[in-house]
Design a protein around this motif. Structure first.
Motif: not given
Length: 230
Positions: A160-187
């Motif tokens: 019935t469900f799938v868990e999204v996990s291990a969401v992370c971005t290297d400190a030098e590259f935060r603020g570029k929207g990478y995590s949001g893009t990856l989580v949106t894709y997986l969801a």
């Protein structure tokens, strides 16, 4: 998603639900207990909180191991176990799934494991072991030079469900929207399969505000117990 899905007992006992359904092929089962291989995950599940279930679990856990349980109600840990951690985290669900647009992210496989281990070690999104990526679909972002700077993937997987996990971005590259893009894709991918995207996050984690913007909401508290035999 129907309300009955959100109220499903699968979400109240998510590790057991995964190991006894869609992840059954990955499970090491013993009566009322199950676990992943030690190099995949330290997460374990029990069908119920009875002493018999903990006895079944004991046969699956090495003397020097610490394993983790997720349950919607706190467990009474019987004698013979040491509680290393006992805390509450939030389970979030995504009913309002956003459509994903743009190029699909890079799919990560076995050849990427060393870089995945290095990134998770640097960013600490939660336990990530040598074969954790076997649990589901992992995607990431590499720079033009080939450096892996962001990733996310699937961990617990039930009918019935799938868990999204291990969401992370290297400190030098935060603020570029990478995590949001990856989580949106997986969801969106999980939703297209007819299952509910969920995730587990520490209550105090500032990433919760990002997940809320992406359509996730807190559905219930989850009690985490990290225990080891004695």
């Amino acid at each position: 998603m129907a309300a009955t899905t959100l109220d499903s007992t699968d979400l109240h006992n998510p590790i057991w639900s995964a190991l006894s359904s869609a992840h059954r092929s990955m499970a090491r089962m013993n009566g009322r207990a199950a676990r992943y291989a030690p190099d995949v995950s330290s997460l374990v599940g029990i069908r119920d909180g009875t002493p018999e279930a903990f006895a079944d679990l004991r046969a699956l856990v090495a003397a020097d191991e610490t394993v983790g349980l997720f349950t919607a109600t706190p467990l009474t840990i019987p004698d013979g176990w040491t509680v290393r951690v006992a805390r509450v985290i939030d389970q979030m669900v995504c009913e309002d799934v956003r459509a994903f647009s743009g190029p699909e992210p890079l799919v990560l496989g076995d050849a990427d494991i060393p870089d995945m281990l290095a990134l998770t070690a640097a960013t600490q999104p939660g336990p990530f072991l040598g074969r954790t990526s076997d649990m589901g679909h992992y995607v990431g972002v590499r720079t033009p030079s080939g450096r892996l700077v962001a990733m996310a993937g699937q961990r617990l997987c039930a009918n019935t469900f799938v868990e999204v996990s291990a969401v992370c971005t290297d400190a030098e590259f935060r603020g570029k929207g990478y995590s949001g893009t990856l989580v949106t894709y997986l969801a969106a991918r999980i939703h297209a399969e007819g299952r509910l995207p969920i995730l587990h996050v520490k209550t105090e984690n500032t990433a919760k505000s990002l997940y809320e913007k992406l359509g996730f909401r807190v559905s219930r508290p989850i009690h985490v117990a990290a225990i080891s035999p004695r």
